[in-house]
Design an enzyme around this catalytic site. Structure first.
Site, PDB file in Angstrom:
ATOM      1  N   ALA A  63       0.812  -1.215   0.000  1.00 41.91           N
ATOM      2  CA  ALA A  63       0.000   0.000   0.000  1.00 41.91           C
ATOM      3  C   ALA A  63       0.846   1.266   0.000  1.00 41.91           C
ATOM      4  O   ALA A  63       0.456   2.284  -0.571  1.00 41.91           O
ATOM      5  CB  ALA A  63      -0.932  -0.008   1.212  1.00 41.91           C
ATOM      6  N   GLU A  65       3.344   2.098  -1.621  1.00 38.92           N
ATOM      7  CA  GLU A  65       3.741   2.525  -2.961  1.00 38.92           C
ATOM      8  C   GLU A  65       2.600   3.136  -3.766  1.00 38.92           C
ATOM      9  O   GLU A  65       2.829   3.723  -4.829  1.00 38.92           O
ATOM     10  CB  GLU A  65       4.321   1.333  -3.732  1.00 38.92           C
ATOM     11  N   ARG A  95       3.395  -0.026  13.124  1.00 39.25           N
ATOM     12  CA  ARG A  95       3.810   0.455  11.815  1.00 39.25           C
ATOM     13  C   ARG A  95       2.597   0.691  10.926  1.00 39.25           C
ATOM     14  O   ARG A  95       2.590   1.593  10.091  1.00 39.25           O
ATOM     15  CB  ARG A  95       4.752  -0.561  11.165  1.00 39.25           C
ATOM     16  N   SER A 120     -10.302   5.349  -2.406  1.00 36.98           N
ATOM     17  CA  SER A 120      -9.537   4.466  -1.541  1.00 36.98           C
ATOM     18  C   SER A 120     -10.347   3.265  -1.088  1.00 36.98           C
ATOM     19  O   SER A 120     -11.421   3.411  -0.490  1.00 36.98           O
ATOM     20  CB  SER A 120      -9.044   5.220  -0.305  1.00 36.98           C
TER      21      SER A 120
END
Length: 172
Positions: A63, A65, A95, A120
């Site tokens: 994700a 990228e 993270r 999205s």
């Protein structure tokens, strides 16, 4: 179906009709779930008259990228919208919070900087575990989100066309 303006990026179907082009950016982490959203998107678009060959599916490692590729696609001006699909899970080290935030903020920035709609379907579930119950739930949920993204993709360019607004592929 939506009217297609002269400024809308299109593809010519085999039957000679014109269909708008869409770009789907697909993260490969948790591919079995991400693919369900893409399947749902493509299925709903087909139901609404947009053929699969008008949808470019681009695979990315994860994700994180997605925003950069979304920007490149938006700037190229060959699509009417970008659909980002990913699944960012809590691996126990927080993270995922940073990745999810960076992705969503990046996608919004692409929209604002380029004028290209970016949708999205990058989900960040709390407490996801790879057992049968969660896999089954999120398989269905991702399919639904793909359907919903298709509906949004069809509605947004139609509004832009009615208002005479085009994407700014030359935006800085």
């Amino acid at each position: 179906m939506n009217q297609i303006s002269q400024t809308t990026p299109t593809t010519i179907r085999q039957d000679g009709k014109v269909a708008p082009r869409f770009a789907v950016l697909r993260a490969r982490w948790h591919a079995e779930l991400v693919d369900r959203a893409v399947d749902g998107f493509v299925a709903r678009m087909a139901e609404r008259g947009i053929p699969a060959d008008a949808i470019d599916v681009i695979d990315l490692p994860g994700a994180f990228e997605i925003p950069l590729e979304a920007k490149r696609i938006a700037e190229a001006g060959r699509h009417v919208a970008v659909i980002a699909v990913g699944f960012v899970v809590d691996g126990g080290i927080y993270r995922h919070d940073f990745v999810a935030r960076a992705v969503i903020e990046g996608l919004m920035r692409v929209q604002l900087d380029t004028g290209m709609p970016v949708f999205s379907v990058v989900l960040t579930p709390h407490h996801f575990h790879e057992h049968d119950v969660h896999q089954a739930f999120f398989t269905g949920h991702m399919t639904t989100k793909g359907y919903e993204a298709a509906e949004a993709c069809l509605a947004t360019p139609a509004v832009r066309d009615r208002l005479g607004i085009t994407a700014r592929a030359d935006a800085a």
